[in-house]
Design a protein around this motif. Structure first.
Motif, PDB file in Angstrom:
ATOM      1  N   SER A  98      93.724  52.188 111.116  1.00 30.79           N
ATOM      2  CA  SER A  98      93.047  51.852 109.855  1.00 30.79           C
ATOM      3  C   SER A  98      91.906  50.877 110.128  1.00 30.79           C
ATOM      4  CB  SER A  98      94.035  51.256 108.864  1.00 30.79           C
ATOM      5  OG  SER A  98      94.505  50.011 109.339  1.00 30.79           O
ATOM      6  N   ILE A  99      90.994  50.800 109.190  1.00 33.48           N
ATOM      7  CA  ILE A  99      89.819  49.926 109.335  1.00 33.48           C
ATOM      8  C   ILE A  99      89.948  48.751 108.382  1.00 33.48           C
ATOM      9  CG2 ILE A  99      87.291  49.908 109.405  1.00 33.48           C
ATOM     10  CD1 ILE A  99      87.291  52.865 109.456  1.00 33.48           C
TER      11      ILE A  99
ATOM     12  N   ASN B 134      87.157  45.578 107.325  1.00 33.27           N
ATOM     13  CA  ASN B 134      85.731  45.847 107.507  1.00 33.27           C
ATOM     14  C   ASN B 134      85.181  46.475 106.233  1.00 33.27           C
ATOM     15  OD1 ASN B 134      85.758  44.975 110.164  1.00 33.27           O
ATOM     16  ND2 ASN B 134      86.163  46.991 110.965  1.00 33.27           N
ATOM     17  N   LYS B 135      84.231  45.820 105.617  1.00 29.94           N
ATOM     18  CA  LYS B 135      83.610  46.349 104.393  1.00 29.94           C
ATOM     19  C   LYS B 135      82.400  47.226 104.713  1.00 29.94           C
ATOM     20  CE  LYS B 135      86.356  44.334 101.517  1.00 29.94           C
ATOM     21  NZ  LYS B 135      87.339  45.092 100.799  1.00 29.94           N
TER      22      LYS B 135
ATOM     23  N   SER C  75      89.838  54.165 104.624  1.00 27.99           N
ATOM     24  CA  SER C  75      89.097  54.657 105.788  1.00 27.99           C
ATOM     25  C   SER C  75      89.932  54.480 107.047  1.00 27.99           C
ATOM     26  CB  SER C  75      87.779  53.895 105.937  1.00 27.99           C
ATOM     27  OG  SER C  75      86.976  54.086 104.805  1.00 27.99           O
TER      28      SER C  75
ATOM     29  N   ASN D  73      85.004  51.744 101.798  1.00 26.89           N
ATOM     30  CA  ASN D  73      86.241  51.264 101.196  1.00 26.89           C
ATOM     31  C   ASN D  73      87.246  51.214 102.337  1.00 26.89           C
ATOM     32  OD1 ASN D  73      88.633  50.866  99.868  1.00 26.89           O
ATOM     33  ND2 ASN D  73      88.187  52.324  98.238  1.00 26.89           N
ATOM     34  N   ASP D  74      87.514  50.021 102.864  1.00 26.80           N
ATOM     35  CA  ASP D  74      88.293  49.891 104.089  1.00 26.80           C
ATOM     36  C   ASP D  74      89.750  50.308 103.950  1.00 26.80           C
ATOM     37  OD1 ASP D  74      88.858  47.735 102.466  1.00 26.80           O
ATOM     38  OD2 ASP D  74      89.117  46.326 104.116  1.00 26.80           O
ATOM     39  N   SER D  75      90.308  50.241 102.742  1.00 26.99           N
ATOM     40  CA  SER D  75      91.725  50.597 102.589  1.00 26.99           C
ATOM     41  C   SER D  75      91.956  52.103 102.681  1.00 26.99           C
ATOM     42  CB  SER D  75      92.259  50.068 101.261  1.00 26.99           C
ATOM     43  OG  SER D  75      91.568  50.678 100.194  1.00 26.99           O
TER      44      SER D  75
ATOM     45  N   LEU E  10      85.696  58.104 106.747  1.00 24.20           N
ATOM     46  CA  LEU E  10      85.140  56.957 106.032  1.00 24.20           C
ATOM     47  C   LEU E  10      84.978  57.261 104.558  1.00 24.20           C
ATOM     48  CD1 LEU E  10      82.303  55.908 108.520  1.00 24.20           C
ATOM     49  CD2 LEU E  10      84.644  55.057 108.417  1.00 24.20           C
TER      50      LEU E  10
END
Length: 188
Positions: free
Chosen positions: A124-125, A128-129, A113, A109-111, A51
């Motif tokens: 990838s996530i 989701n913020k 994480s 930072n979802d890009s 994360l």
């Protein structure tokens, strides 16, 4: 052939027994030991999380959000589960102030994480913020706690039989190749 008695219970460790020894610091103050879980993470069978955290907040019993840590720049944290004996130490959680808290929110930072699932696949996530983690049995801060808290994440253990399955599949393939070769040569 000689029979050997084996008693497996001798070697089994009990997590809660050895953990209780470390519940107090050297001054006799209670250490906060928080077990965190998330239903979304549990449904995806996540074993590790990478994360990129920008901020951590806590929600009290009334639903009010309190800032725990606000990082000036996001930090990549590799989070592993309780089953690996991993925990994160935090000096910011005991300084929240007196009260009852039920949830910790990790803004990410979802890009950048990702999740590592129990079958070793990475997901990838994106989208989701933040991730909300429920605190098992809640958190009550009275002001008499040690200045350090332990955060443990309830994640799924990795599948152990994948390695064994791949080895057995290798032998099955070699047997099928041997059978085809033998039939072509007219041996069988």
């Amino acid at each position: 052939m000689k029979n050997i008695k084996f008693n497996g219970n001798i070697w089994q460790t009990y997590h809660s027994l050895w953990l209780d020894m470390y519940q107090y610091d050297s001054k006799g103050r209670y250490k906060l030991d928080l077990v965190l879980n998330n239903t979304y993470v549990a449904q995806m069978n996540v074993s590790e999380m990478n994360l990129k955290i920008t901020k951590i907040t806590a929600f009290d019993a009334n639903g009010k959000e309190h800032i725990v840590v606000d990082f000036k720049e996001s930090r990549l944290m590799k989070i592993k589960g309780i089953f690996q004996g991993y925990s994160i130490k935090s000096q910011s959680i005991p300084s929240l102030g007196n009260g009852s808290y039920k949830t910790l929110r990790f803004y990410i930072n979802d890009s950048e994480s990702s999740f590592v699932c129990n079958d070793k696949n990475t997901k990838s996530i994106f989208g989701n913020k933040f991730l909300d983690f429920e605190i098992k049995n809640g958190l009550n801060i009275t002001g008499n706690e040690a200045p350090e808290a332990l955060l443990r994440f309830d994640l799924m253990p990795f599948e152990r039989f994948n390695y064994l399955k791949s080895v057995t599949d290798l032998f099955k393939k070699s047997q099928s190749l041997t059978g085809k070769l033998a039939s072509r040569l007219g041996i069988f």
